[in-house]
Design a protein around this motif. Structure first.
Motif, PDB file in Angstrom:
ATOM      1  N   UNK A  10      31.699  49.652  40.077  1.00 49.54           N
ATOM      2  CA  UNK A  10      30.602  48.680  40.204  1.00 49.54           C
ATOM      3  C   UNK A  10      29.510  48.955  41.227  1.00 49.54           C
ATOM      4  N   UNK A  11      28.925  50.187  40.858  1.00 50.28           N
ATOM      5  CA  UNK A  11      27.831  50.851  41.745  1.00 50.28           C
ATOM      6  C   UNK A  11      26.351  50.313  41.263  1.00 50.28           C
ATOM      7  N   UNK A  90      34.365  46.798  41.630  1.00 53.83           N
ATOM      8  CA  UNK A  90      33.774  45.984  40.517  1.00 53.83           C
ATOM      9  C   UNK A  90      34.402  44.438  40.318  1.00 53.83           C
ATOM     10  N   UNK A  91      33.561  43.571  40.267  1.00 53.43           N
ATOM     11  CA  UNK A  91      34.174  42.141  40.101  1.00 53.43           C
ATOM     12  C   UNK A  91      32.934  41.186  39.507  1.00 53.43           C
ATOM     13  N   UNK A  92      33.370  39.988  39.164  1.00 42.13           N
ATOM     14  CA  UNK A  92      32.533  38.717  38.757  1.00 42.13           C
ATOM     15  C   UNK A  92      32.831  37.806  39.717  1.00 42.13           C
ATOM     16  N   UNK A  93      32.054  36.742  39.761  1.00 36.79           N
ATOM     17  CA  UNK A  93      32.330  35.422  40.323  1.00 36.79           C
ATOM     18  C   UNK A  93      32.050  34.347  39.534  1.00 36.79           C
ATOM     19  N   UNK A  94      32.671  33.189  39.722  1.00 39.90           N
ATOM     20  CA  UNK A  94      32.780  32.000  38.908  1.00 39.90           C
ATOM     21  C   UNK A  94      32.895  30.597  40.068  1.00 39.90           C
ATOM     22  N   UNK A 109      37.459  36.418  34.409  1.00 40.61           N
ATOM     23  CA  UNK A 109      37.324  36.642  35.977  1.00 40.61           C
ATOM     24  C   UNK A 109      38.675  37.279  36.565  1.00 40.61           C
ATOM     25  N   UNK A 110      39.448  36.915  35.825  1.00 40.05           N
ATOM     26  CA  UNK A 110      41.029  37.523  36.040  1.00 40.05           C
ATOM     27  C   UNK A 110      41.160  38.854  35.357  1.00 40.05           C
ATOM     28  N   UNK A 111      40.388  39.280  34.269  1.00 45.24           N
ATOM     29  CA  UNK A 111      40.367  40.359  33.532  1.00 45.24           C
ATOM     30  C   UNK A 111      39.764  41.500  34.441  1.00 45.24           C
ATOM     31  N   UNK A 112      38.625  41.036  35.140  1.00 46.26           N
ATOM     32  CA  UNK A 112      37.728  42.006  35.731  1.00 46.26           C
ATOM     33  C   UNK A 112      38.267  42.119  37.134  1.00 46.26           C
ATOM     34  N   UNK A 113      38.566  41.068  37.906  1.00 45.08           N
ATOM     35  CA  UNK A 113      38.811  41.280  39.326  1.00 45.08           C
ATOM     36  C   UNK A 113      40.325  41.652  39.732  1.00 45.08           C
ATOM     37  N   UNK A 114      41.328  41.309  38.711  1.00 47.35           N
ATOM     38  CA  UNK A 114      42.597  41.481  38.986  1.00 47.35           C
ATOM     39  C   UNK A 114      43.227  42.697  38.146  1.00 47.35           C
ATOM     40  N   UNK A 115      43.281  42.520  36.666  1.00 43.69           N
ATOM     41  CA  UNK A 115      43.658  43.454  35.883  1.00 43.69           C
ATOM     42  C   UNK A 115      42.784  44.764  35.749  1.00 43.69           C
ATOM     43  N   UNK A 152      37.897  27.933  42.857  1.00 43.40           N
ATOM     44  CA  UNK A 152      39.399  27.920  42.536  1.00 43.40           C
ATOM     45  C   UNK A 152      39.759  29.227  41.640  1.00 43.40           C
ATOM     46  N   UNK A 153      38.943  29.586  40.506  1.00 42.03           N
ATOM     47  CA  UNK A 153      39.334  30.822  39.898  1.00 42.03           C
ATOM     48  C   UNK A 153      38.952  32.145  40.414  1.00 42.03           C
ATOM     49  N   UNK A 154      37.885  32.115  41.094  1.00 40.83           N
ATOM     50  CA  UNK A 154      37.656  33.493  41.785  1.00 40.83           C
ATOM     51  C   UNK A 154      38.742  33.673  43.009  1.00 40.83           C
ATOM     52  N   UNK A 155      39.260  32.653  43.834  1.00 40.84           N
ATOM     53  CA  UNK A 155      40.145  32.649  44.780  1.00 40.84           C
ATOM     54  C   UNK A 155      41.303  33.168  44.094  1.00 40.84           C
ATOM     55  N   UNK A 156      41.644  32.384  43.016  1.00 47.16           N
ATOM     56  CA  UNK A 156      43.033  32.991  42.285  1.00 47.16           C
ATOM     57  C   UNK A 156      43.004  34.277  42.022  1.00 47.16           C
ATOM     58  N   UNK A 157      41.765  34.929  41.489  1.00 45.67           N
ATOM     59  CA  UNK A 157      41.924  36.388  41.379  1.00 45.67           C
ATOM     60  C   UNK A 157      42.090  37.302  42.308  1.00 45.67           C
TER      61      UNK A 157
END
Length: 310
Positions: A10-11, A90-94, A109-115, A152-157
């Motif tokens: 994520x540069x 690397x990450x995305x927000x929501x 969001x989960x696919x990028x931030x966690x997986x 909610x979803x970003x925090x979950x990730x």
């Protein structure tokens, strides 16, 4: 110390770019940085900021954390596949009411931030284990500790990242690997600007009037003030991250923003978990004027601390 190979995801902007530039520009040349991004068409800002380090202590490569083939190809092009320090950034927000978000958006969001982190580690961890050497650094968030209204979803990730790493850290210790979670609060970057703009454009028709009003007139209204008060720069986070990387015994968790620490401390003060939720509720819905005044007070304190340091 021998030069360490560093892979950063994520540069193209923000924290990733600031960290890549800082590490590649290290006066002692302790790092060889592989600065990666999903879309190489967005490399121009990094190239400009990196200057003469390009081709010397920095290489720019394509890597999409959501694509296993992309990860394998990138790592295979690194000499001996050796990565001493992996920085997962690397990450995305929501943001917004969940009624107005699609499942596809949430899954992204989960696919990028966690997986994304999981895919990287499946490729990098086995080599680190064999060498019994390596440092895994994850740019997490205070929202991996404390959930925030309309995140909610970003925090979950980020909770998923924190729980995953807390479990993995025990195994890592057995293989003499270091694992560190960097936990910023608000950071003023292109990432946050885009999240805010997407929130402003969100179609709120699926939400009830009270929820939509809450999002627009409470959350979005205070968004900028919170970032102006508590926000750090990408360069601040990069500086904190390098200090953790260079530490002889790097900590598992590191919060970068002392102004934010009292907020996350609430979670540990009450085992039942009611204290932080009730405190946030009262600040947001019952004492909004006190909330604004508190932000201004915190901002003044931060400015005074900076004046003393300078």
């Amino acid at each position: 110390m021998a030069q360490k190979t560093v892979l950063i995801t994520g540069c193209s902007s923000g924290i990733g770019m600031a960290l890549a530039v800082k590490m590649a520009g290290d006066e002692q040349k302790r790092f060889r940085v592989y600065a990666t991004m999903r879309n190489l068409d967005k490399k121009d800002h990094l190239v400009e900021a990196a200057g003469r380090t390009i081709g010397n202590t920095m290489e720019i490569m394509q890597l999409d954390v959501c694509n296993e083939d992309s990860i394998k190809m990138c790592i295979s092009n690194i000499p001996d596949r050796r990565i001493d320090i992996l920085v997962n950034n690397a990450g995305v927000g929501l943001i917004g009411p969940i009624e107005c978000q699609t499942i596809d958006e949430m899954q992204n969001v989960m696919d990028t931030n966690f997986f994304g982190l999981v895919r990287l580690l499946k490729e990098v961890l086995p080599d680190m284990k064999k060498r019994r050497s390596g440092h895994i650094v994850i740019i997490s968030s205070v929202m991996g500790i404390q959930g925030i209204l309309f995140n909610d979803v970003y925090a979950a990730s980020k909770f998923a990242v924190e729980g995953f790493c807390e479990s993995l850290a025990i195994q890592a210790l057995k293989f003499k690997l270091h694992l560190s979670l960097i936990e910023p609060g608000p950071v003023v970057t292109e990432f946050e600007r885009k999240v805010f703009e997407d929130g402003m454009k969100m179609d709120l028709s699926a939400a009830d009037k009270e929820t939509a009003d809450m999002f627009v007139n409470i959350y979005l209204k205070n968004y900028k003030q919170i970032f102006q008060t508590l926000g750090q720069s990408a360069e601040d986070i990069a500086e904190h991250t390098v200090k953790i990387i260079l530490a002889e015994n790097p900590p598992f968790r590191h919060q970068t923003n002392t102004l934010y620490t009292p907020i996350t401390t609430l979670k540990y003060a009450d085992p039942n978990g009611d204290l932080p939720i009730e405190t946030f509720y009262k600040l947001v819905f019952q004492h909004d004027k006190i909330f604004s005044a508190s932000l201004n007070f915190i901002k003044l304190q931060g400015e005074e601390q900076n004046d003393i340091k300078n």
